[in-house]
Write an enzyme that holds these catalytic residues in place. Sequence first.
Site, PDB file in Angstrom:
ATOM      1  N   THR A  87       0.295   5.516  -0.297  1.00  0.00           N
ATOM      2  CA  THR A  87      -0.606   6.655  -0.434  1.00  0.00           C
ATOM      3  C   THR A  87      -0.252   7.462  -1.678  1.00  0.00           C
ATOM      4  O   THR A  87       0.896   7.837  -1.879  1.00  0.00           O
ATOM      5  CB  THR A  87      -0.513   7.556   0.812  1.00  0.00           C
ATOM      6  OG1 THR A  87      -0.869   6.785   1.954  1.00  0.00           O
ATOM      7  CG2 THR A  87      -1.452   8.746   0.691  1.00  0.00           C
ATOM      8  N   GLY A 133      -3.156  -1.112  10.631  1.00  0.00           N
ATOM      9  CA  GLY A 133      -2.915  -0.984  12.061  1.00  0.00           C
ATOM     10  C   GLY A 133      -1.513  -0.505  12.381  1.00  0.00           C
ATOM     11  O   GLY A 133      -1.016  -0.759  13.484  1.00  0.00           O
ATOM     12  N   ALA A 134      -0.886   0.189  11.430  1.00  0.00           N
ATOM     13  CA  ALA A 134       0.532   0.541  11.556  1.00  0.00           C
ATOM     14  C   ALA A 134       0.756   2.044  11.507  1.00  0.00           C
ATOM     15  O   ALA A 134      -0.182   2.837  11.409  1.00  0.00           O
ATOM     16  CB  ALA A 134       1.315  -0.144  10.427  1.00  0.00           C
ATOM     17  N   PRO A 147       0.837  -1.209   0.000  1.00  0.00           N
ATOM     18  CA  PRO A 147       0.000   0.000   0.000  1.00  0.00           C
ATOM     19  C   PRO A 147       0.866   1.250   0.000  1.00  0.00           C
ATOM     20  O   PRO A 147       1.809   1.356   0.791  1.00  0.00           O
ATOM     21  CB  PRO A 147      -0.790  -0.110   1.306  1.00  0.00           C
ATOM     22  CG  PRO A 147      -0.626  -1.516   1.771  1.00  0.00           C
ATOM     23  CD  PRO A 147       0.688  -1.979   1.239  1.00  0.00           C
ATOM     24  N   TYR A 184      -1.104   5.568  12.943  1.00  0.00           N
ATOM     25  CA  TYR A 184      -2.486   5.939  12.651  1.00  0.00           C
ATOM     26  C   TYR A 184      -3.390   5.367  13.746  1.00  0.00           C
ATOM     27  O   TYR A 184      -2.913   4.883  14.765  1.00  0.00           O
ATOM     28  CB  TYR A 184      -2.868   5.483  11.247  1.00  0.00           C
ATOM     29  CG  TYR A 184      -2.049   6.180  10.175  1.00  0.00           C
ATOM     30  CD1 TYR A 184      -2.150   7.563   9.987  1.00  0.00           C
ATOM     31  CD2 TYR A 184      -1.150   5.484   9.372  1.00  0.00           C
ATOM     32  CE1 TYR A 184      -1.385   8.222   9.029  1.00  0.00           C
ATOM     33  CE2 TYR A 184      -0.387   6.135   8.408  1.00  0.00           C
ATOM     34  CZ  TYR A 184      -0.511   7.494   8.246  1.00  0.00           C
ATOM     35  OH  TYR A 184       0.249   8.156   7.296  1.00  0.00           O
ATOM     36  N   GLN A 240      -6.832  -1.496   1.454  1.00  0.00           N
ATOM     37  CA  GLN A 240      -6.340  -1.281   2.809  1.00  0.00           C
ATOM     38  C   GLN A 240      -7.270  -0.271   3.463  1.00  0.00           C
ATOM     39  O   GLN A 240      -7.287   0.903   3.087  1.00  0.00           O
ATOM     40  CB  GLN A 240      -4.910  -0.756   2.819  1.00  0.00           C
ATOM     41  CG  GLN A 240      -4.334  -0.672   4.237  1.00  0.00           C
ATOM     42  CD  GLN A 240      -3.044   0.110   4.301  1.00  0.00           C
ATOM     43  OE1 GLN A 240      -3.024   1.312   4.037  1.00  0.00           O
ATOM     44  NE2 GLN A 240      -1.963  -0.559   4.667  1.00  0.00           N
TER      45      GLN A 240
END
Length: 366
Positions: free
Chosen positions: A27, A170-171, A25, A174, A102
Amino acid sequence: MNTDSLFRPFNLKTLNTRNRIVMAPMTRSFSPDGVPTADVADYYAKRAAGEVGLILSEGTVINRPSSSADPNIPHFYGEKALAGWQKVINDVHTKGGQMGPQIWHQGISANHASGWVPNTPFEGPSSFNSPGFENGVAMTDAAIADTIAAFGQAAADAKALGFDTVEIHGAHQYLIDQFFWDATNNRRDMWGGKTLAERTRFAVEVIKEVRKRVGEDFALIIRLSQFKPAAYDFKLAKNENEMEQWLAPMTDAGIDIFHCSQRRFWEPEFEGSDLNFAGWAKKITGKATISVGSVGLDGDFFGAFAGQSSQPSSLDELVRRMDRGDFDLVAVGRPLLSDPQWVEKIKANRTDELKGFTKEALAELV
């Protein structure tokens, strides 16, 4: 380089990938008002055509008023955004790929450089993003319940659209990671706690809700990190025992694959062993894992934002660890961002055609 190990199929529930290579993933911020465009669909379809085994989308936010800190990050809710994602997955499947979104809530965030902010304050376990940086409000019990439900709805929508899996973000400091970290989770209710195991409760409830909404046979991934973006040597779990207390509840809640984010995949997680994060996660839980971190390049991802360029590097150490059974899948970021044909070039050993990476690649969809 002998990369045969990377080109074995992988099968787990709804995942039946043609190889072990995952698009990480990343951004991109190319979805105006949260709606993925035809250019976004084409971007992912090119990677599927280039034989990426599993594509994980950029972070796409759930239906909460302040889940996003960027107006051009895609949403995974609303008629227009979901229609955009429908085109994405249809195009990826047409090219023979598999894909999962994600799903993401950014939690307490910094204001966007443009000055844009959501209509309601950022929310998290507390008002802090990190020690000394406060920019939002602590979530009420009702807000937490609504957020858990929103994760579940996003996963249900992903399954309904035809995606092959879902990854929960979950990283990287965030929302879910803010619940894990004692510096941002100072709550005295059931969502806090002095131990990492106690602070895992929010993630566990998210996973349970997602699992309930997608069923037992749908592959479910969670991405986790030990480090913080400004502190690469930070560790949530400081030893094997703490890592087991952290990961075991998520395993029991229904996670199938742990996506273990590292700055560099070859760095050992704990003293006394050369196992990396993904290696320890697999050893502790018995679940499949994805390793990631500077795969195929000699510089790390965060350095790219500072203007650092990277050149292609050997995959021999990666293959050695995979052959040893440390992890099951390998996530590749920047090489695939720059070059949709990266997988094909690796498979055919066309290493002389591999490209480096420069920060300019972050500014366009190729």
